[in-house]
Design an enzyme around this catalytic site. Structure first.
Site, PDB file in Angstrom:
ATOM      1  N   LYS A  36     -29.347  -3.142 -33.040  1.00 45.05           N
ATOM      2  CA  LYS A  36     -28.153  -3.829 -33.549  1.00 45.05           C
ATOM      3  C   LYS A  36     -28.557  -5.053 -34.371  1.00 45.05           C
ATOM      4  CE  LYS A  36     -24.736  -4.738 -30.649  1.00 45.05           C
ATOM      5  NZ  LYS A  36     -24.115  -4.904 -29.302  1.00 45.05           N
TER       6      LYS A  36
ATOM      7  N   GLU B 232     -29.874   7.706 -31.059  1.00 46.16           N
ATOM      8  CA  GLU B 232     -29.063   8.373 -32.085  1.00 46.16           C
ATOM      9  C   GLU B 232     -28.322   7.331 -32.912  1.00 46.16           C
ATOM     10  OE1 GLU B 232     -26.514  12.210 -31.673  1.00 46.16           O
ATOM     11  OE2 GLU B 232     -25.114  10.539 -31.525  1.00 46.16           O
TER      12      GLU B 232
END
Lengths: 208, 208, 208, 208
Positions: free
Chosen positions: C21, C140
């Site tokens: 992130k 993923e």
């Protein structure tokens, strides 16, 4: 009481902790922006765990339907300062605010506990808007120096370990650490005036 | 006005944005915890940039000493929802709160702008505690679906690029994109009832 | 497996989600700072819930000691873009990075699912430093437009409600909403060139 | 150098600070989850201000094109611990990691400065993926107890005020406060073993 019921009871306390944290952090921001010294160094907050509320209620003989009036620290805010003097500035500041009401206060600095615990506690009433309307809850604000906070963290772990029954020699060592923390606070107070002026200059420079 | 003066003026607006964001996010948390559907999907907020306040003041012929009464969106909150219906639920909810007062509202959904802009605006008065006492400020709450928000972001960039004077063919394409966003909202409303029930189940499961 | 064992397994996945992130958000920051258009609008991430890992393992006939090799989305990152074109830019960008390795990819945009689902999936290997040494895990990355994401959120709730067996008429309506989302993406692509140029100007101005 | 050029130089340092903060916070999380004592209490980080980089470059006679090799604390991480012993545990831990390389280290605890300053500094190389490829940068990790940190904050303000030329009597008082901080650390070390065992129990209980 089931988990869902507990969650419903605790939601306004969670809101209060979040709002109060934002508000006290903002005091610091505002003062520093104005080039003034901030008595607030940092702010933390927590809602008491369900298991701790239950233990405290048992210990104090409080019924489950009275916990909201009788357990004052379900919502807890902790304000850390650099100097002992700052603590009293913060207490005055809380008393002038229109968005919270002081219920009572306990000065564990002038009257420190046998264990060595030092802190200033202020119990307030605070209004919270929930899905079902406005509600007034109790919250406890603990105000401490960084050294007091350091000591209290350690004491908390030890109390927990020994189930509130700390062995004598450990308790003695803990009081000595408390004395060292107290000494650090005193040395700090002595250079306080110098430091305060230095920090204001520092903040002003970093704003420009 | 100098930067420092601007900062002093803007501080209560920054507080208001922070507090209001916390409050609207908490509505969502509370409803989901109660196993109820939340009309609020996400919340953002910002204080208007000084340069934008000055431009707006010039455009509206507002003196510098009147900006706090006449420029209503210095503090801006934006609430995004999944469905058009949610927007009206949120408006009702704002009106029942005791910690803010609605000054007036503009329904740019029923009366959407020529450009294609759709949103619901609510102007509120909100009390803020500052170092120098309690102060009431204005704030604008914009309520939109995700599709409306997507479109508005794009329009904002284009308006900026063309200095509020978007060429005709671009404006036409933008209206077509607006129609596509509107169509998406309509298709969504049709499956809304199903989805709402599905989401409540989903939240409840994820709590356990 | 007990909760504590699960926690030990999942910790490197939590780290990976946090690190990834930060890294994808930083790409956006860097490009905008350089005055370039960012294909990344926003980034979210999550570690799959234990209950969902168990269900998926059962469905795919995967033993508990194989889940780390065979379940590829325990760590999941989702990247949202404004335009379909941006998705392919992001895929190329992932392939040039030295700190992650692409294992394989699935283009559910060119080959969208019957349900209406559209997204681009990239499975990567990512090295994580844990207390017990370096470990390579699978993650993923799903890349979508805002409109695709909106649709997928709704489908997810409905699938959940109907236990993956959505009634025919609901599925039909859902496909219509999918078409509306697709149409919105198409209208957007048509004004894309204009918008891209507008946004770069916008970012540059707001930096100065 | 212009602001835009500075921003381009500083971006990988900003990334490094963010990534390293995440990584050191995760060590704490992982150990506590495993029921082990964490030597890390909290972690902060910052990128050096442009004005401070320029001053330091002048003081050290470093050209603008050499600052990335010669100024080692453009990216700075600070790790705070409860006990002096924890500092050495963290240093060992840094040395075993595969995702950063130790360049050199300075033990200002065993060899504390005349001023009273105590801390452990580790200079590392850290690889960062940027838009233009992989880049290795330098970063400084400072490791301290809470008491050392408290003292260093104060010294920093005073140094700033007096432009690195603190008057003799103030310097003397500062050294006395440093002694009080050192005493507190010593008292703490004495009850350390007890406390460590207490805290592990505490963490384990709060996980269940």
């Amino acid at each position: 009481m089931e988990l869902r019921e507990w969650k419903t009871i605790l939601i306004p306390y969670e809101y209060a902790v979040e709002e109060l944290k934002v508000k006290f952090k903002n005091i610091r921001k505002e003062l520093r922006n104005n080039g003034e010294y901030s008595p607030i160094e940092f702010v933390t907050g927590r809602v008491k765990k369900i298991s701790s509320i239950i233990s405290k209620a048992k210990k104090l003989n409080v019924n489950m339907d009275e916990i909201e009036e009788k357990i004052e620290d379900i919502a807890g805010i902790r304000i850390m300062c650099q100097f002992v003097e700052d603590i009293y500035t913060i207490v005055s500041l809380i008393k002038t605010r229109k968005d919270m009401t002081v219920v009572y206060e306990k000065d564990y600095i002038k009257n420190y506990k046998d264990s060595g615990y030092r802190s200033y506690h202020v119990i307030i009433k605070y209004p919270i808007q929930t899905a079902s309307g406005l509600k007034e809850i109790l919250a406890e604000i603990q105000i401490r120096t960084l050294a007091m906070n350091f000591w209290a963290t350690i004491e908390h772990s030890l109390k927990y370990k020994y189930q509130h029954d700390i062995p004598k020699d450990i308790a003695k060592r803990l009081r000595r650490a408390g004395d060292a923390a107290f000494l650090l606070d005193q040395e700090m107070s002595e250079i306080r005036e110098e430091i305060m002026r230095a920090q204001v200059m520092f903040e002003m420079k970093s704003l420009t």
